[in-house]
Motif scaffolding. Structure first.
Motif, short mmCIF file in Angstrom:
data_model
loop_
_atom_site.label_atom_id
_atom_site.label_comp_id
_atom_site.label_asym_id
_atom_site.label_seq_id
_atom_site.Cartn_x
_atom_site.Cartn_y
_atom_site.Cartn_z
N VAL A 1 0.84 -1.19 0.00
CA VAL A 1 0.00 0.00 0.00
C VAL A 1 0.88 1.25 0.00
CG1 VAL A 1 -1.82 1.26 1.22
CG2 VAL A 1 -1.81 -1.25 1.22
N GLU A 2 0.61 2.13 -0.94
CA GLU A 2 1.33 3.40 -0.98
C GLU A 2 1.05 4.19 0.29
OE1 GLU A 2 3.30 5.05 -3.21
OE2 GLU A 2 3.52 3.28 -4.48
N PRO A 3 2.06 4.83 0.86
CA PRO A 3 1.80 5.70 2.02
C PRO A 3 0.78 6.78 1.69
CG PRO A 3 4.15 5.35 1.73
CD PRO A 3 3.49 4.80 0.51
N VAL A 4 0.01 7.17 2.70
CA VAL A 4 -1.09 8.10 2.51
C VAL A 4 -0.78 9.40 3.25
CG1 VAL A 4 -3.58 8.42 2.70
CG2 VAL A 4 -2.65 6.11 2.43
N LYS A 5 -0.98 10.52 2.60
CA LYS A 5 -0.75 11.80 3.25
C LYS A 5 -1.88 12.10 4.23
CE LYS A 5 1.92 14.13 -0.36
NZ LYS A 5 2.00 15.32 -1.24
N HIS A 6 -1.57 12.91 5.24
CA HIS A 6 -2.59 13.36 6.19
C HIS A 6 -3.75 13.99 5.44
CE1 HIS A 6 -1.09 12.71 10.24
NE2 HIS A 6 0.12 13.07 9.86
N ALA B 1 -0.07 -3.02 6.29
CA ALA B 1 0.42 -1.78 6.90
C ALA B 1 0.09 -0.61 5.98
CB ALA B 1 1.91 -1.86 7.14
N VAL B 2 -0.59 0.38 6.55
CA VAL B 2 -0.91 1.60 5.80
C VAL B 2 -0.13 2.74 6.45
CG1 VAL B 2 -2.72 3.14 4.99
CG2 VAL B 2 -3.20 0.69 5.27
N ALA B 3 0.98 3.08 5.84
CA ALA B 3 1.84 4.11 6.42
C ALA B 3 1.37 5.51 6.02
CB ALA B 3 3.28 3.90 5.95
N LEU B 4 1.65 6.44 6.90
CA LEU B 4 1.44 7.85 6.54
C LEU B 4 2.61 8.31 5.66
CD1 LEU B 4 0.29 9.56 9.85
CD2 LEU B 4 -1.01 9.41 7.74
N ARG B 5 2.30 9.04 4.63
CA ARG B 5 3.38 9.60 3.83
C ARG B 5 3.90 10.87 4.52
NH1 ARG B 5 5.56 9.00 -0.93
NH2 ARG B 5 3.97 7.56 -1.67
N HIS B 6 5.21 10.95 4.60
CA HIS B 6 5.80 12.11 5.25
C HIS B 6 5.40 13.38 4.50
CE1 HIS B 6 8.82 14.85 6.87
NE2 HIS B 6 8.93 14.00 7.87
N PRO B 7 5.06 14.44 5.23
CA PRO B 7 4.58 15.65 4.55
C PRO B 7 5.66 16.44 3.84
CG PRO B 7 4.73 16.02 6.91
CD PRO B 7 5.00 14.56 6.69
N GLY B 8 6.92 16.04 4.02
CA GLY B 8 8.01 16.83 3.46
C GLY B 8 8.45 17.92 4.41
N MET B 9 9.58 18.53 4.11
CA MET B 9 10.09 19.57 5.02
C MET B 9 11.08 20.48 4.32
SD MET B 9 12.86 17.49 7.38
CE MET B 9 12.03 15.93 7.63
N LYS B 10 11.19 21.65 4.85
CA LYS B 10 12.27 22.59 4.54
C LYS B 10 12.87 22.93 5.90
CE LYS B 10 10.26 24.38 0.26
NZ LYS B 10 9.33 23.24 0.09
N ALA B 11 14.02 22.33 6.19
CA ALA B 11 14.52 22.31 7.56
C ALA B 11 15.97 22.78 7.66
CB ALA B 11 14.40 20.90 8.14
N VAL B 12 16.32 23.21 8.88
CA VAL B 12 17.71 23.49 9.21
C VAL B 12 18.07 22.74 10.49
CG1 VAL B 12 17.68 25.76 8.11
CG2 VAL B 12 17.18 25.56 10.56
N HIS B 13 19.35 22.44 10.61
CA HIS B 13 19.86 21.72 11.78
C HIS B 13 20.17 22.67 12.93
CE1 HIS B 13 22.76 19.64 14.36
NE2 HIS B 13 23.67 20.55 14.04
#
Length: 520
Positions: free
Chosen positions: A130-135, A194-206
């Protein structure tokens, strides 16, 4: 006037397997009140326990009624105003039930017959990953169930097509879903999906723990958030020194003195979440000199990677630097920290140093290792995944850029690791590539080219399991070449051009130029 003798009028009626529908009377003699009825035998294939539902009745009494099944005598027992056959589960195939009334004044009456087919084999059930599913979105479960008349999951039902294929909707965040396929006889096959949530993505800094504790470094990052230049902050949980940024309650962390208390985790998470920020907790796993030294000095030598001579491996990283990824207590310690952080409210657990030390593997000893280092590392991620997911957090793994082409060099098999994470985060810093990698003459001077080509490779590897996202670490520091806004934007553009609209910027000093990050 003498009473006329009654004439036999035997009939058979077939009803549903549950015997709740009205019997359908199929007259075999005079169209009048039937003298006997067999009910509970449906006209479609039935399960082996069909006789549990069969009832034999007669308006003239039950005395003298006898039965056979496939020519063999079948015991009958009273059950209220009916008789019930006494038989265990039946073999698969066609069966014949015959009920004979007692002889009447005019001789033997015609018996009542019911033929039926028994099917005790569950339908086949095969489900595609199953493809991950977005919120907020709806996903799809696809599969094939030859012989099934219905497939269901989470209250949703569908009838398979002629070839057995089916689709079912599934909600985001469903977790593990039970899919049930039922055939006409009532047999069922089930599978856990298993039905995973797809990660929403990010623009991040450490941000390191000490950087978060410093207003001089923390506030400019919060300004990046408020200006819409980033939407995610990566905050260290445990760094490569083995120190934990906050006061962990994990017993082993307290025992070995790993806590620094540089920041209050709950307060930091509350502040960031109030700003609408996604928070990634970076957890350096197996480069851990605090646990390494404490283990060695307390006699737990097997917790530490060793040389063939029996000393603790350093390999230029420092004494006791690398703990043994194959040791159950080392694995449990890192998973306990991940679980604690997820429970505190970190949105992601991003493992770093989820590998063996680089160098000659034949010069290293991993006590207790029974598989390849690559398999052991992937197995750790599999162990950790459920613990992280059950607290609602995503799991990621930072990997070397060279792992795409040389997985054995640091024990990072990307397709194997991708099966157990929501995203892989390759460190494709241009300064870390040698001349000629991916056909790029001078990678550090060609940030767009090396980033685009290396990430395209990672995309292919991560997609082998069909569900993992690639979110790269990009270079926001200078090494051999001065890196300013243009070089950072070139890497971001390269990622976008291969279909990746996410990034994590790394600068060990935790200073970021706003002009490199246009507002979105």
């Amino acid at each position: 006037m003498p009473r006329l003798p009654w004439r036999p009028r035997w009939t058979i009626a077939a009803v549903s397997a549950a015997a709740v529908a009205a019997a359908v009377i199929i007259p075999l003699g005079v169209l009048d009140e039937p003298d006997a009825t067999i009910s509970g035998v449906p006209g479609h294939p039935v399960m082996p326990t069909i006789l549990d539902h069969v009832r034999i009745t007669s308006p003239h009494g039950l005395d003298g009624l006898t039965a056979t099944l496939d020519g063999e005598p079948l015991p009958l027992r009273p059950d209220g105003d009916a008789l019930k056959p006494e038989a265990g589960p039946l073999r698969e195939g066609v069966h014949l039930l015959v009920v004979s009334p007692p002889p009447g004044p005019f001789g033997n009456a015609d018996p009542v017959r019911a033929a039926f087919s028994v099917d005790g084999t569950p339908p086949e059930l095969r489900i595609s990953p199953v493809e991950p599913v977005k919120h907020g979105a709806e996903g799809t479960i696809r599969g094939i169930a030859p012989g099934a008349v219905e497939v269901s999951a989470e209250g949703q039902r569908t009838r398979p097509g002629p070839d057995g294929s089916f689709t079912l909707p599934v909600r985001a965040g469903a977790g593990t879903v039970t899919v049930v396929a039922r055939d006409e006889a009532g047999n069922v096959a089930t599978d856990e999906v298993a039905v995973a949530l797809r990660h929403p993505g990010m623009k991040a800094v450490h941000l390191s723990a000490s950087a978060w504790a410093s207003a001089e470094l923390r506030e400019p990052v919060l300004d990046l958030v408020r200006e819409g230049r980033i939407d995610t902050v990566q905050l260290d949980i445990k760094d490569e020194s083995g120190q934990i940024g906050y006061a962990s309650q994990v017993p082993l962390a307290q025992e070995i003195g790993a806590n620094t208390g540089l920041y209050d985790a709950s307060a930091a998470l509350d502040l960031l979440h109030e700003e609408g920020v996604h928070v990634v907790g970076r957890l350096v796993a197996f480069r851990d000199p605090v646990l390494g030294r404490a283990s060695w000095e307390s006699g737990h030598y097997d917790r530490v990677i060793q040389t063939t001579g029996g000393s603790a491996w350093s390999g230029g990283y420092g004494d006791y630097s690398f703990t043994n990824f194959a040791h159950p207590e080392v694995r449990a310690y890192n998973i306990a920290l991940a679980e604690e952080a997820a429970e505190l409210g970190f949105d992601d657990i991003l493992y770093d140093y989820i590998r063996r030390p680089d160098g000659d593997v034949n010069a290293m000893v991993f006590p207790g290792l029974t598989t390849s280092p690559e398999e052991s590392i992937a197995g750790f991620l599999a162990e950790s995944r459920d613990a992280v997911h059950q607290h609602g957090a995503f799991q990621g793994a930072s990997v070397f850029g060279i792992a795409a082409t040389r997985p054995e060099q640091i024990a990072q098999d990307i397709p194997a690791m991708s099966q157990h994470v929501d995203y892989v985060a390759p460190m494709v810093y241009p300064s870390h590539w040698g001349p000629g990698e991916y056909g790029v003459a001078s990678p550090e001077s060609q940030p767009y080219d090396i980033t685009a080509r290396s990430l395209a490779d990672f995309q292919k590897l991560a997609e082998e399991n069909g569900r993992t996202t690639v979110i790269p670490w990009l270079q926001a520091f200078s090494l051999g070449v001065e890196y300013g806004p243009d070089e950072i934007r070139a890497q971001i553009q390269a990622a976008q051009d291969v279909g990746i609209d996410s990034f994590l910027l790394w600068n060990a000093a935790c200073r970021y130029d706003p002009s490199a990050l246009p507002p979105t």
